[in-house]
Design a protein around this motif. Structure first.
Motif, PDB file in Angstrom:
ATOM      1  N   ASN A   1      45.644  33.777   4.690  1.00 23.89           N
ATOM      2  CA  ASN A   1      46.338  34.179   6.214  1.00 23.89           C
ATOM      3  C   ASN A   1      45.308  34.344   7.192  1.00 23.89           C
ATOM      4  O   ASN A   1      44.300  34.853   6.964  1.00 23.89           O
ATOM      5  CB  ASN A   1      47.070  35.539   5.854  1.00 23.89           C
ATOM      6  CG  ASN A   1      48.375  35.237   5.042  1.00 23.89           C
ATOM      7  OD1 ASN A   1      49.189  34.105   4.856  1.00 23.89           O
ATOM      8  ND2 ASN A   1      48.581  36.268   4.004  1.00 23.89           N
ATOM      9  N   GLY A   2      45.770  33.513   8.211  1.00 27.82           N
ATOM     10  CA  GLY A   2      44.922  33.839   9.535  1.00 27.82           C
ATOM     11  C   GLY A   2      45.453  34.797  10.409  1.00 27.82           C
ATOM     12  O   GLY A   2      46.346  35.620  10.217  1.00 27.82           O
ATOM     13  N   PHE A   3      45.299  34.554  11.757  1.00 29.24           N
ATOM     14  CA  PHE A   3      45.989  35.119  12.835  1.00 29.24           C
ATOM     15  C   PHE A   3      46.226  34.208  13.981  1.00 29.24           C
ATOM     16  O   PHE A   3      45.682  33.180  14.139  1.00 29.24           O
ATOM     17  CB  PHE A   3      44.751  36.069  13.304  1.00 29.24           C
ATOM     18  CG  PHE A   3      44.436  37.250  12.193  1.00 29.24           C
ATOM     19  CD1 PHE A   3      44.824  38.269  12.099  1.00 29.24           C
ATOM     20  CD2 PHE A   3      43.132  36.858  11.521  1.00 29.24           C
ATOM     21  CE1 PHE A   3      44.205  39.131  11.316  1.00 29.24           C
ATOM     22  CE2 PHE A   3      42.763  37.835  10.698  1.00 29.24           C
ATOM     23  CZ  PHE A   3      43.248  38.978  10.514  1.00 29.24           C
ATOM     24  N   LEU A   4      47.439  34.487  14.515  1.00 26.77           N
ATOM     25  CA  LEU A   4      47.817  33.781  15.715  1.00 26.77           C
ATOM     26  C   LEU A   4      47.526  34.501  16.709  1.00 26.77           C
ATOM     27  O   LEU A   4      48.150  35.664  17.133  1.00 26.77           O
ATOM     28  CB  LEU A   4      49.528  33.618  15.589  1.00 26.77           C
ATOM     29  CG  LEU A   4      50.064  33.062  14.098  1.00 26.77           C
ATOM     30  CD1 LEU A   4      51.495  32.920  14.202  1.00 26.77           C
ATOM     31  CD2 LEU A   4      49.045  31.795  13.969  1.00 26.77           C
ATOM     32  N   LEU A   5      46.728  34.020  17.553  1.00 29.21           N
ATOM     33  CA  LEU A   5      46.340  34.559  19.039  1.00 29.21           C
ATOM     34  C   LEU A   5      47.130  33.972  20.183  1.00 29.21           C
ATOM     35  O   LEU A   5      47.378  32.806  20.233  1.00 29.21           O
ATOM     36  CB  LEU A   5      44.634  34.107  19.045  1.00 29.21           C
ATOM     37  CG  LEU A   5      43.631  34.686  18.041  1.00 29.21           C
ATOM     38  CD1 LEU A   5      42.322  34.378  18.491  1.00 29.21           C
ATOM     39  CD2 LEU A   5      43.958  36.207  17.757  1.00 29.21           C
ATOM     40  N   THR A   6      47.463  35.072  21.085  1.00 19.98           N
ATOM     41  CA  THR A   6      48.021  34.610  22.280  1.00 19.98           C
ATOM     42  C   THR A   6      47.552  35.195  23.365  1.00 19.98           C
ATOM     43  O   THR A   6      47.245  36.507  23.500  1.00 19.98           O
ATOM     44  CB  THR A   6      49.581  34.846  22.395  1.00 19.98           C
ATOM     45  OG1 THR A   6      49.935  34.251  21.071  1.00 19.98           O
ATOM     46  CG2 THR A   6      50.094  34.202  23.566  1.00 19.98           C
ATOM     47  N   LEU A   7      47.261  34.769  24.525  1.00 22.16           N
ATOM     48  CA  LEU A   7      46.786  35.150  25.825  1.00 22.16           C
ATOM     49  C   LEU A   7      47.806  35.341  26.618  1.00 22.16           C
ATOM     50  O   LEU A   7      48.318  34.346  27.340  1.00 22.16           O
ATOM     51  CB  LEU A   7      45.509  34.427  26.466  1.00 22.16           C
ATOM     52  CG  LEU A   7      44.997  34.950  27.720  1.00 22.16           C
ATOM     53  CD1 LEU A   7      44.073  36.275  27.574  1.00 22.16           C
ATOM     54  CD2 LEU A   7      43.948  33.981  28.613  1.00 22.16           C
ATOM     55  N   ASN A   8      48.116  36.650  27.238  1.00 24.25           N
ATOM     56  CA  ASN A   8      49.131  36.952  27.922  1.00 24.25           C
ATOM     57  C   ASN A   8      48.904  37.294  29.335  1.00 24.25           C
ATOM     58  O   ASN A   8      47.718  38.187  29.402  1.00 24.25           O
ATOM     59  CB  ASN A   8      50.070  38.182  27.429  1.00 24.25           C
ATOM     60  CG  ASN A   8      50.637  38.037  25.880  1.00 24.25           C
ATOM     61  OD1 ASN A   8      51.302  37.084  25.769  1.00 24.25           O
ATOM     62  ND2 ASN A   8      49.952  38.610  24.950  1.00 24.25           N
ATOM     63  N   ARG A   9      49.304  36.733  30.292  1.00 24.39           N
ATOM     64  CA  ARG A   9      48.957  36.923  31.620  1.00 24.39           C
ATOM     65  C   ARG A   9      49.366  38.511  31.980  1.00 24.39           C
ATOM     66  O   ARG A   9      50.326  38.743  31.930  1.00 24.39           O
ATOM     67  CB  ARG A   9      49.492  36.044  32.730  1.00 24.39           C
ATOM     68  CG  ARG A   9      48.995  35.985  33.944  1.00 24.39           C
ATOM     69  CD  ARG A   9      49.720  34.931  35.002  1.00 24.39           C
ATOM     70  NE  ARG A   9      49.919  33.683  34.438  1.00 24.39           N
ATOM     71  CZ  ARG A   9      49.057  32.876  35.417  1.00 24.39           C
ATOM     72  NH1 ARG A   9      47.771  33.314  36.071  1.00 24.39           N
ATOM     73  NH2 ARG A   9      49.005  31.492  34.682  1.00 24.39           N
ATOM     74  N   SER A  10      48.294  38.949  32.881  1.00 21.30           N
ATOM     75  CA  SER A  10      48.726  40.318  33.375  1.00 21.30           C
ATOM     76  C   SER A  10      49.455  40.089  34.405  1.00 21.30           C
ATOM     77  O   SER A  10      49.635  39.350  35.315  1.00 21.30           O
ATOM     78  CB  SER A  10      47.205  40.828  33.855  1.00 21.30           C
ATOM     79  OG  SER A  10      47.519  42.315  34.405  1.00 21.30           O
ATOM     80  N   LYS A  11      50.536  41.400  34.720  1.00 18.21           N
ATOM     81  CA  LYS A  11      51.487  41.273  35.706  1.00 18.21           C
ATOM     82  C   LYS A  11      51.023  42.055  36.900  1.00 18.21           C
ATOM     83  O   LYS A  11      51.639  42.306  37.844  1.00 18.21           O
ATOM     84  CB  LYS A  11      52.795  41.946  35.143  1.00 18.21           C
ATOM     85  CG  LYS A  11      53.392  40.914  34.009  1.00 18.21           C
ATOM     86  CD  LYS A  11      54.887  41.398  33.494  1.00 18.21           C
ATOM     87  CE  LYS A  11      55.356  40.630  32.289  1.00 18.21           C
ATOM     88  NZ  LYS A  11      56.743  41.245  31.885  1.00 18.21           N
ATOM     89  N   ASN A  12      49.951  42.860  36.622  1.00 19.10           N
ATOM     90  CA  ASN A  12      49.538  43.647  37.810  1.00 19.10           C
ATOM     91  C   ASN A  12      47.874  43.546  38.168  1.00 19.10           C
ATOM     92  O   ASN A  12      47.350  44.622  38.483  1.00 19.10           O
ATOM     93  CB  ASN A  12      49.833  45.269  37.508  1.00 19.10           C
ATOM     94  CG  ASN A  12      49.258  45.663  36.026  1.00 19.10           C
ATOM     95  OD1 ASN A  12      48.527  44.823  35.542  1.00 19.10           O
ATOM     96  ND2 ASN A  12      49.720  46.717  35.365  1.00 19.10           N
ATOM     97  N   ASN A  13      47.453  42.496  37.799  1.00 22.19           N
ATOM     98  CA  ASN A  13      46.160  41.982  38.283  1.00 22.19           C
ATOM     99  C   ASN A  13      45.108  42.699  37.296  1.00 22.19           C
ATOM    100  O   ASN A  13      43.955  42.576  37.889  1.00 22.19           O
ATOM    101  CB  ASN A  13      45.681  42.307  39.737  1.00 22.19           C
ATOM    102  CG  ASN A  13      46.645  41.379  40.627  1.00 22.19           C
ATOM    103  OD1 ASN A  13      46.972  40.416  40.350  1.00 22.19           O
ATOM    104  ND2 ASN A  13      47.232  42.022  41.763  1.00 22.19           N
ATOM    105  N   ASN A  14      45.509  43.307  36.488  1.00 26.79           N
ATOM    106  CA  ASN A  14      44.644  43.903  35.431  1.00 26.79           C
ATOM    107  C   ASN A  14      43.926  42.706  34.498  1.00 26.79           C
ATOM    108  O   ASN A  14      44.440  41.700  34.604  1.00 26.79           O
ATOM    109  CB  ASN A  14      45.097  45.052  34.491  1.00 26.79           C
ATOM    110  CG  ASN A  14      45.382  46.130  35.235  1.00 26.79           C
ATOM    111  OD1 ASN A  14      44.694  46.348  36.347  1.00 26.79           O
ATOM    112  ND2 ASN A  14      46.437  46.963  34.949  1.00 26.79           N
ATOM    113  N   SER A  15      43.147  43.171  33.637  1.00 26.92           N
ATOM    114  CA  SER A  15      42.858  41.939  32.588  1.00 26.92           C
ATOM    115  C   SER A  15      44.061  41.534  31.771  1.00 26.92           C
ATOM    116  O   SER A  15      44.780  42.179  31.267  1.00 26.92           O
ATOM    117  CB  SER A  15      41.640  42.543  31.638  1.00 26.92           C
ATOM    118  OG  SER A  15      40.529  42.919  32.257  1.00 26.92           O
ATOM    119  N   ASN A  16      43.838  40.063  31.442  1.00 23.86           N
ATOM    120  CA  ASN A  16      45.065  39.351  30.716  1.00 23.86           C
ATOM    121  C   ASN A  16      44.794  39.958  29.325  1.00 23.86           C
ATOM    122  O   ASN A  16      43.658  40.316  28.829  1.00 23.86           O
ATOM    123  CB  ASN A  16      44.541  38.164  30.682  1.00 23.86           C
ATOM    124  CG  ASN A  16      45.107  37.285  32.258  1.00 23.86           C
ATOM    125  OD1 ASN A  16      45.832  37.804  32.747  1.00 23.86           O
ATOM    126  ND2 ASN A  16      44.077  36.607  32.494  1.00 23.86           N
TER     127      ASN A  16
END
Length: 401
Positions: A273-288
């Protein structure tokens, strides 16, 4: 499948190993796993591990070309040299070598930096990079957490599979896309030997001293990698055994430990089994935020159990018996070896695929060089493979410039 042949990497394995502390001997393993350089410089086996290896040899467990074993190959300095301290046999290898005898990449960073061959910028965090007008712009936070930019001709990205994924997703602005991170999978197996083994701890090297490689024909032709040895300091700590303390209960446990052997088995990413990665955009200018979700294919656990059955039948012939109820599985991916997020292809077609120089579509001078570009991950250790492939890419880039 890999788009490059094994033989292409062989000279790079050899060149990399020439600059590393390398403990290896020319034994049964060499036919399937070459040592690449003339070496008979294996670190001294403890009496207990030598007994295990001798038991394996006498049992004739190599019944066909699906099983092989031998002394482990380790990146550890055997004797003192002008640049490195040799192993002191202090019994605490798995806790981190305080003498620097076990290779770590920071040793090369310090050496290159002190010789003025690289500009090492400590306390800096790379945020992203982009190509513009034939140059690469690298955006990073300095130690004061101010954004800086530098301009270079080429970038080789080797931040480790997870951090490389984050950098690439940030740089490409690939938000909310699902990226597959491949992983190996394995198990920790305790075994017993009816006759006791010599007890030398802590006056020994506690890195795994024996490699057993085997295939499970009903699963695939991939090797299952097993690192075998007498208990290390982490096992003794778990058993609450101290070399300097003596009482009735500790002596009983110490006696039991002389019959105990441990093995770490690792299986190919095709069976993990692997992992599913997702980059989520920050809504308040913090790090994604980079998130991960583990896969959960039930077939993986079935494959692990088939590998355990095969391992059990092999070691039983040598007089070592698996304590099945105590086996620990990591069927959701052990995370020890990860990569394959941007797999190399001869002719990349999909968005996340790279060419054989580690370049994604649209990039000419940004090359990914770590395990992120492995099409698959072997069950065997991958550190040397990553080094050799990175050197291959760097060499081919140099020839093209």
């Amino acid at each position: 499948t890999w788009p490059i042949k094994n033989k292409i990497l062989h000279p790079h394995f050899k060149r990399v190993l020439e600059d590393l502390p390398y403990s290896a001997v020319n034994d049964e393993l060499n036919s399937d796993f070459p040592i690449f350089i003339n070496s008979n410089n294996g670190i001294k086996l403890s009496a207990g591990n030598k007994t295990i290896l001798d038991d394996f040899k006498r049992s004739k467990i190599i019944e066909d070309n699906s099983i092989t074993f031998g002394q482990s190959r380790l990146l550890v300095q055997k004797n003192d040299s002008s640049s490195r301290t040799g192993c002191k046999m202090c019994g605490h290898c798995m806790s981190g070598c305080v003498y620097g005898s076990i290779y770590k990449s920071d040793q090369d960073i310090k050496k290159l930096s002190s010789n003025g061959l690289i500009d090492y910028r400590d306390q800096s965090i790379v945020k992203s990079f982009t190509e513009k007008d034939g140059k690469v712009e690298i955006y990073y936070l300095n130690k004061n957490r101010d954004i800086n930019v530098i301009y270079v001709d080429k970038v080789l990205v080797g931040a480790g599979a997870v951090n490389t994924a984050r950098l690439v997703l940030e740089s490409k602005k690939w938000f909310n896309k699902v990226l597959k991170l491949k992983s190996t999978v394995g198990m920790i197996i305790p075994l017993i030997r009816l006759k006791k083994l010599p007890y030398e701890w802590p006056n020994t090297n506690t890195m795994p001293q024996i490699f057993l490689e085997f295939k499970v024909p009903e699963i695939s032709d991939h090797w299952v990698h097993s690192q075998i040895g007498t208990p290390n300091e982490l096992v003794y700590r778990k058993l609450n055994i101290d070399s300097k303390q003596s009482n009735f209960y500790k002596n009983i446990k110490r006696y039991f430990s002389r019959h105990l052997i441990t093995s770490l088995c690792n299986m190919h990413s095709d069976h993990a089994n692997g992992f599913l990665l997702t980059l989520n955009r920050s809504k308040n200018n913090n790090s994604n935020l980079l998130t991960s979700v583990s896969e959960n294919d039930e077939q993986v656990l079935l494959n692990i159990k088939k590998a355990l059955s095969r391992f059990t039948s092999i070691t039983k012939k040598a007089g070592y018996y698996v304590l099945t109820p105590m086996v620990s599985y990591s069927y959701k991916g052990n995370g020890g070896h990860v990569g394959g997020t941007f797999p190399m292809k001869k002719k990349p077609q999909k968005e996340f695929e790279t060419d054989t120089l580690g370049r994604l579509s649209g990039w000419e001078n940004i090359h990914i060089i770590d395990s992120s570009i492995f099409p698959t991950l072997p069950g065997t250790t991958i550190g040397l493979l990553a080094m050799a492939n990175a050197r291959r890419i760097a060499s081919e880039i140099e020839l093209k410039i």
